[in-house]
Design a protein around this motif. Structure first.
Motif, short mmCIF file in Angstrom:
data_model
loop_
_atom_site.label_atom_id
_atom_site.label_comp_id
_atom_site.label_asym_id
_atom_site.label_seq_id
_atom_site.Cartn_x
_atom_site.Cartn_y
_atom_site.Cartn_z
N LEU A 308 12.46 16.31 58.26
CA LEU A 308 13.28 17.26 58.90
C LEU A 308 14.25 17.03 60.06
O LEU A 308 15.44 17.72 59.83
N LEU A 309 14.14 15.87 60.68
CA LEU A 309 15.01 15.66 61.68
C LEU A 309 16.38 14.93 60.93
O LEU A 309 17.38 15.17 61.48
N SER A 310 16.20 14.01 59.85
CA SER A 310 17.08 13.65 59.26
C SER A 310 17.99 14.45 58.22
O SER A 310 19.14 14.05 57.80
N ASP A 311 17.52 15.66 58.19
CA ASP A 311 18.28 16.72 57.33
C ASP A 311 18.74 17.80 58.25
O ASP A 311 17.96 18.55 58.58
N PRO A 312 20.12 17.64 58.64
CA PRO A 312 20.72 18.83 59.34
C PRO A 312 20.62 20.16 58.89
O PRO A 312 20.43 21.04 59.68
N ALA A 313 20.70 20.30 57.82
CA ALA A 313 20.52 21.64 57.21
C ALA A 313 19.21 22.10 57.45
O ALA A 313 19.08 23.24 57.75
N ALA A 314 18.19 21.36 57.30
CA ALA A 314 16.74 22.01 57.47
C ALA A 314 16.50 22.21 58.80
O ALA A 314 15.95 22.94 59.27
N LEU A 315 17.06 21.31 59.73
CA LEU A 315 17.05 21.29 61.15
C LEU A 315 17.49 22.76 61.79
O LEU A 315 17.01 23.27 62.54
N ALA A 316 18.52 22.68 61.08
CA ALA A 316 19.35 24.10 61.38
C ALA A 316 18.78 25.24 60.83
O ALA A 316 18.53 26.51 61.62
N LEU A 317 17.87 25.09 60.01
CA LEU A 317 16.88 26.20 59.42
C LEU A 317 15.93 26.80 60.36
O LEU A 317 15.49 27.78 60.42
N VAL A 318 15.57 25.79 61.15
CA VAL A 318 14.24 26.06 62.06
C VAL A 318 14.49 27.28 62.85
O VAL A 318 13.87 28.38 62.91
N PRO A 319 15.55 27.24 64.02
CA PRO A 319 15.59 28.23 64.85
C PRO A 319 15.96 29.77 63.98
O PRO A 319 15.91 30.65 64.36
N LEU A 320 16.95 29.32 62.87
CA LEU A 320 17.16 30.78 62.21
C LEU A 320 16.01 31.25 61.49
O LEU A 320 15.83 32.39 61.53
N LEU A 321 15.16 30.45 60.94
CA LEU A 321 13.93 30.68 60.12
C LEU A 321 13.06 31.49 61.36
O LEU A 321 12.40 32.58 61.07
N LEU A 322 12.91 30.99 62.63
CA LEU A 322 11.98 31.65 63.45
C LEU A 322 12.59 32.87 64.07
O LEU A 322 11.90 33.90 63.99
N GLY A 323 14.00 32.99 64.46
CA GLY A 323 14.41 34.18 64.87
C GLY A 323 14.60 35.22 63.82
O GLY A 323 13.99 36.30 64.01
N GLY A 324 14.69 34.86 62.53
CA GLY A 324 14.75 35.80 61.63
C GLY A 324 13.32 36.42 61.07
O GLY A 324 13.27 37.65 60.97
N THR A 325 12.57 35.50 61.04
CA THR A 325 11.15 36.03 60.79
C THR A 325 10.58 36.85 61.72
O THR A 325 9.95 37.92 61.57
N ILE A 326 10.64 36.52 63.04
CA ILE A 326 10.45 37.49 64.23
C ILE A 326 10.78 38.65 63.78
O ILE A 326 10.41 39.98 64.48
N LEU A 327 12.49 38.83 63.77
CA LEU A 327 13.12 39.80 63.58
C LEU A 327 12.69 40.89 62.48
O LEU A 327 12.25 42.14 62.63
N VAL A 328 12.66 40.44 61.38
CA VAL A 328 12.27 41.32 60.19
C VAL A 328 10.78 41.72 60.10
O VAL A 328 10.49 42.78 59.65
N LYS A 329 10.06 40.91 60.81
CA LYS A 329 8.41 41.35 60.61
C LYS A 329 8.10 42.32 61.95
O LYS A 329 7.29 43.17 61.89
N ALA A 330 8.77 41.98 62.94
CA ALA A 330 8.68 43.03 64.31
C ALA A 330 9.30 44.20 64.23
O ALA A 330 8.87 45.27 64.55
N LEU A 331 10.60 44.22 63.30
CA LEU A 331 11.36 45.60 63.55
C LEU A 331 10.44 46.71 62.77
O LEU A 331 10.56 47.98 63.41
N PRO A 332 10.01 46.68 61.60
CA PRO A 332 9.22 47.64 60.98
C PRO A 332 8.05 48.18 61.81
O PRO A 332 7.77 49.70 61.69
N GLY A 333 7.62 47.55 63.12
CA GLY A 333 6.65 48.10 63.81
C GLY A 333 7.03 49.12 64.82
O GLY A 333 6.31 49.93 65.24
N VAL A 334 8.43 49.48 64.76
CA VAL A 334 8.91 50.42 65.68
C VAL A 334 8.33 51.97 64.98
O VAL A 334 8.12 52.67 65.79
N LEU A 335 7.84 51.77 63.83
CA LEU A 335 7.26 52.86 63.12
C LEU A 335 6.16 53.40 63.76
O LEU A 335 5.71 54.69 63.92
N LEU A 336 5.27 52.63 64.50
CA LEU A 336 4.08 52.71 65.27
C LEU A 336 4.19 53.58 66.48
O LEU A 336 3.47 54.63 66.92
N ALA A 337 5.77 53.72 66.95
CA ALA A 337 5.84 54.56 68.34
C ALA A 337 5.80 55.92 67.69
O ALA A 337 5.83 56.91 68.66
#
Length: 626
Positions: A308-337
């Protein structure tokens, strides 16, 4: 001396880590790290990313495979289809027409579909930037949910009878099953180059239906009676045999083994009926006590941090994947309101971002079939670990302390007749608040004259039960002359009001079977007099205790909710004068206590003693000063 057996060094070290990790995590009071995440981190320490002490060999590979099989099997066992489909609790404080639209299963499906669309959009954006080669695999992986993490969180807060908790549970179940099904299809196409191979999944589902029908037919013959305990443990043997059959069958036809194991667990959950919790408790011992920790530790062992550390593309993927996962999984929950307050909605959005078991298993499949490399797999696993820690922490922080659940004290009688009047009077004599519901005005007047809080309404009507105090009741007894009405009232009391005990009178085998299947307590009034006379003849002393005819010594149940008795050995417990604990019910486990028995919170204590000690015992069991 020659070596006559496989090398056990790595397996021993993994087993020791599986033992040590929960002990260490238990010391972390401020941050609750899931045990599975801790096991992965421990594996990283001793595996290829760390000290290199553990290497995957043939023996570990076998246990690793059985571990992921057991994990998916128990995940399937956690799904109670009857509760999922029948979850009809409605949120409070909303118009009736809007509350009726709150169907947990339908809302869970809607939330998952919105999440899946967001995951598809996100995966294709990453694909366009050259960070992901096959976006469909990542779409399914991002859409998964951590049911193994979410369920304990909901259990701790007693939210399964709550409409909010039912929606979160339904969403997690759907987000466990559908991505796994889709992933099996994609993996079959990837390995065989043809979608026709994916038709074997339908064959596997069809085989599951045949096994279910055959098992239901065999249940008539009661072949397992007398073999459930002792050295036989036939239910446990049958469960693991079922898992291995579906694992082997899935492998044989080219379907992902995790799907076969998951289907086996779901099948057993449907067949177990009222024994589901008891069987699950036994299976958890071997699954979570041995096999599953090996899988999680091995995930960490094989986690390639250097790649992971030796692959710049995969390393850059971690924050993108974390932020994107949280965003796309949390936003539909607005329906609960639409149905729930803002604080609950935000907490639910946070919890639905949680990933863990299925996510890691799905990523392992994608990595195995060559959908992406080791560095991307490491990034997915790392994101799953982070969300498994953050999701529950944010959920509990946003909701705040759950606080003690309001004490349930009353009993609601659905139906007014001679029997319920006599029962109501006896309960009042014991100091138990009693209310009754019936649609006949003359009966309401009679019960009110006897000091029983009486409500004029149909016994199985929601509003009538609410007026009778069902929200504060510890038990509901439905004893009208119509057994279907009794069944409806008991169901409503359990699903809508969360009443712990729902007792109903029924005589037909069909109604008795339905009640048993749904975990309701059914009493056949035609047999009750005969059983009482039998008890009087065979066990007169015990019957006198149960009926309260012995005024000096009686029997009573108390639920241990807190206080000095929790964590105390029975020989050291300071009980009120003359009180003796004769039985402990811990979940589905029935314990005959002795001096070394350590009492735990939630235990149901059956005690014998003088009635004048009941108030002191009640306060002690509730953690109040005596």
């Amino acid at each position: 001396m020659p070596n006559h057996g496989p090398a056990l060094g790595s397996l021993v070290l993994v087993a020791v880590l599986a033992f040590v990790v929960p002990l260490l995590l238990n010391r972390l009071r401020r941050v609750r790290v899931p045990i599975a995440a801790g096991e992965i981190l421990a594996g990283m320490l001793v595996g290829k990313s760390g000290l290199g002490l553990v290497h995957s060999d043939e023996l570990l590979s076998i246990f690793n495979f059985l571990g992921i099989g057991a994990l998916m099997f128990l995940a399937g066992m956690e799904i109670d289809l009857a509760a999922l489909v029948g979850g009809g609790a409605r949120p409070k404080g909303r118009p009736a027409w809007l509350a009726r639209l709150h169907q947990p299963l339908a809302l869970g499906a809607a939330l998952f579909l919105l999440t899946a669309y967001g995951a598809w959009w996100f995966a294709h954006r990453l694909h366009a930037r050259g960070l992901v080669e096959e976006p469909l695999f990542l779409t399914l992986i991002v859409a998964t949910c951590g049911l193994s993490i979410i369920m304990p969180v909901l259990k701790e807060r007693n939210m399964f009878a709550d409409p909010f908790g039912q929606v979160l549970f339904s969403t997690a179940v759907i987000a466990d099953f559908l991505p796994m099904l889709g992933l099996s299809v994609l993996a079959a196409v990837r390995l065989n180059g043809s979608a026709l191979e994916a038709l074997w999944i339908l064959a596997l589902l069809g085989f599951g239906v045949l096994v279910y029908l055959a098992a239901r037919w065999l249940q008539r013959f009661k072949l397992l009676e007398g073999l459930t305990g002792g050295t036989a443990q036939i239910s446990v043997r049958a469960a693991w045999a079922l898992m291995l059959v579906f694992l082997a069958l899935a492998q044989t036809v080219g379907v992902e083994a995790i799907l076969g194991s998951f289907l086996a667990g779901l099948l057993l959950s449907m067949l177990a009926g009222s024994h589901r919790e008891e069987i699950s408790h036994k299976l958890d011992a071997l699954g979570f006590g041995f096999l599953i920790p090996i899988f999680f530790v091995m995930v960490g062992v094989e986690f390639d941090l250097r790649a992971l550390l030796s692959d710049p593309a995969a390393l850059a993927l971690v924050p993108l994947l974390l932020g994107g996962t949280i965003l796309v999984k949390a936003l539909p929950g607005v329906l609960l309101a639409i149905w729930h307050p803002l604080r609950r909605t935000l907490a639910g959005m946070a919890l639905l971002t949680t990933q863990m078991s299925v996510t890691i298993a799905a990523s392992a499949v994608a990595y195995t079939v060559g959908a992406y490399g080791a560095s991307t797999h490491a990034a997915v696993v790392l994101v799953a670990i982070v969300t498994a820690i953050l999701g529950p922490i944010l959920f509990n922080r946003i909701l705040g302390d759950a606080g003690p659940e309001p004490e349930r004290t009353g009993v609601v009688l659905a139906g007014m007749n001679r029997l319920s009047l006599h029962l109501g009077r006896r309960l009042l004599a014991h100091g138990v608040p009693v209310s009754a519901v019936d649609e006949h005005p003359e009966r309401v007047q009679e019960f009110a004259g006897a000091g029983i809080s009486a409500v004029l309404s149909h016994p199985s009507a929601e509003e009538g039960l609410r007026q009778a105090g069902a929200e504060r009741a510890r038990a509901l007894v439905a004893l009208t002359g119509d057994e279907r009405s009794n069944l409806a009232a008991a169901r409503l009391g359990r699903s809508q009001f969360g009443i712990p005990r729902a007792i109903l009178f029924a005589t037909s085998p069909e109604c008795l079977a339905e009640a048993a299947q749904e975990g309701l307590e059914a009493v056949n009034p035609d047999l009750s007099p005969a059983l009482l006379v039998e008890s009087l003849l065979t066990s007169p002393g015990a019957t006198a205790l149960l009926t309260g005819e012995d005024r000096d010594v009686q029997i009573q149940d108390f639920t241990l909710t807190g206080g000095p008795l929790v964590g105390t050995a029975l020989r050291d417990a300071r009980l009120p004068a003359g009180v003796l604990v004769v039985s402990v019910l811990r979940g589905a486990e029935k314990i005959v206590p002795h001096g070394n028995t350590v009492l735990q919170q939630g235990d149901l204590l059956t005690v014998v003693g003088p009635p004048e000690s009941w108030e002191a015992m009640r306060r002690l069991a509730a953690g109040q000063s005596v």
